[in-house]
Design an enzyme around this catalytic site. Structure first.
Site, PDB file in Angstrom:
ATOM      1  N   HIS A 123      18.549  15.972  51.134  1.00  0.00           N
ATOM      2  CA  HIS A 123      19.073  16.808  50.043  1.00  0.00           C
ATOM      3  C   HIS A 123      20.580  16.580  49.885  1.00  0.00           C
ATOM      4  O   HIS A 123      21.113  16.522  48.783  1.00  0.00           O
ATOM      5  CB  HIS A 123      18.850  18.295  50.341  1.00  0.00           C
ATOM      6  CG  HIS A 123      17.411  18.703  50.468  1.00  0.00           C
ATOM      7  ND1 HIS A 123      16.872  19.128  51.657  1.00  0.00           N
ATOM      8  CD2 HIS A 123      16.408  18.761  49.553  1.00  0.00           C
ATOM      9  CE1 HIS A 123      15.596  19.449  51.470  1.00  0.00           C
ATOM     10  NE2 HIS A 123      15.280  19.221  50.215  1.00  0.00           N
ATOM     11  N   GLN A 134       6.063  12.433  41.939  1.00  0.00           N
ATOM     12  CA  GLN A 134       6.768  13.554  41.298  1.00  0.00           C
ATOM     13  C   GLN A 134       7.905  13.033  40.412  1.00  0.00           C
ATOM     14  O   GLN A 134       8.038  13.423  39.250  1.00  0.00           O
ATOM     15  CB  GLN A 134       7.324  14.477  42.392  1.00  0.00           C
ATOM     16  CG  GLN A 134       8.367  15.476  41.937  1.00  0.00           C
ATOM     17  CD  GLN A 134       8.813  16.373  43.073  1.00  0.00           C
ATOM     18  OE1 GLN A 134       8.049  17.182  43.570  1.00  0.00           O
ATOM     19  NE2 GLN A 134      10.059  16.255  43.490  1.00  0.00           N
TER      20      GLN A 134
END
Ligand code: AMP
Length: 273
Positions: free
Chosen positions: A34, A150
């Site tokens: 992240h 995704q």
């Protein structure tokens, strides 16, 4: 860093910012993967927004929604230290009402691989990403190649709905031994963690085979499956960037993907070649 807990607070916080907005949507339990997305957003935009929202509609009944790791305090600190301007931290009632309009994943590409293993998952993903993009209205949004299908479907949604946002794909960040970073790695015991290395090892082998000139998808799959034993493999697949199955690797337009269970933990990984 401003913490916005609903769209009104978010709009107010963003109203005070000028220039381009870079956006990193997450489900929290932040790790270096992240962090890499946030760092890229920081470098390329005037304002950085990170969202943390464990989206219930992308979890199927029986999946790990209730035990998904939640690390509010640590996540806030990581965002602050990473130079995030606005942390969007909505609750479920602020994001969803009753009997809503939903985004549906495409009939073919939304229902293979992850879509077969987790039917309905991508409807939930696309719906929440649509909501988040409309709330934040970024110039650029950052997603990891680790979640390749995704990423592909979000890119397709943005194109299909003529949305004015640039989707930026970021490489997968790994531990030094090859394990792809994932919030779900905390579920692994140390023995399972060792077993999980078979996933990245199988992808490394696939890369090696391709480098040696073996482009045959079935041979690559069989070799990978033998390395993955005795894990419970959900799929090993060779597709192009648009998620069409390939008989042969096309260098520059191929993704090799794995989904497997290590104990009760379901892990996914892939390599782009
Ligand atoms: P998540 O919090 O798991 O929904 O992930 C938020 C974003 O971080 C998604 O775009 C993921 O693809 C991306 N991401 C997760 N793990 C990694 C990783 N190891 N390397 C790069 N990006 C990642």
């Amino acid at each position: 860093m401003i913490i916005a807990r609903n769209v009104l607070e978010l709009r107010k916080a963003l109203g005070a910012q000028i220039g381009s907005v870079g956006f990193v949507p997450t489900m929290g339990a932040l790790h270096i993967g992240h962090r890499t997305l946030i760092d890229a957003a920081r470098k390329e935009n005037d304002t950085v927004v990170v969202s943390i929202f464990v989206n219930p509609t992308q979890f199927l009944p029986g999946e790990d929604l209730s035990k998904y790791p939640r690390r509010e305090e640590a996540d806030f600190k990581i965002c602050e230290l990473s130079g995030v301007d606005v942390l969007f931290y909505p609750d479920v009632t602020g994001m969803y009402g009753e009997d809503e309009v939903r985004i549906c994943a495409p009939d073919v590409r939304g229902f293979i691989l992850e879509g077969t293993s987790r039917p309905g998952h991508f409807d939930g993903v696309l719906t929440v990403v649509m909501k988040l993009l409309n709330q934040v209205r970024p110039k650029r949004a950052y997603f990891g190649k680790k979640d390749a299908q995704q990423l592909s479907l979000i890119t397709q949604m943005v194109n299909n709905f003529f949305m004015d946002v640039e989707i930026i794909a970021m490489d997968t960040v790994r531990e030094s031994d090859g394990l792809a970073l994932s919030s779900r790695n905390v579920y692994l015991s140390s023995a399972e963690r060792q077993e999980a290395l078979k996933i990245s090892a199988s992808l490394k082998r696939a890369t090696k085979q391709v480098m040696q000139g073996n482009l045959n998808s079935e041979l690559i799959r069989q070799e990978m499956l033998s390395i993955l034993q005795p894990l419970e493999v959900e799929y090993v697949a060779v597709v192009n960037r648009s998620f069409r199955f390939l008989d042969e690797v096309v260098i520059g337009d191929t993704i090799v993907l794995v989904a497997a269970r290590v104990g009760t933990t379901r892990l996914i990984d892939n390599v782009w070649m």
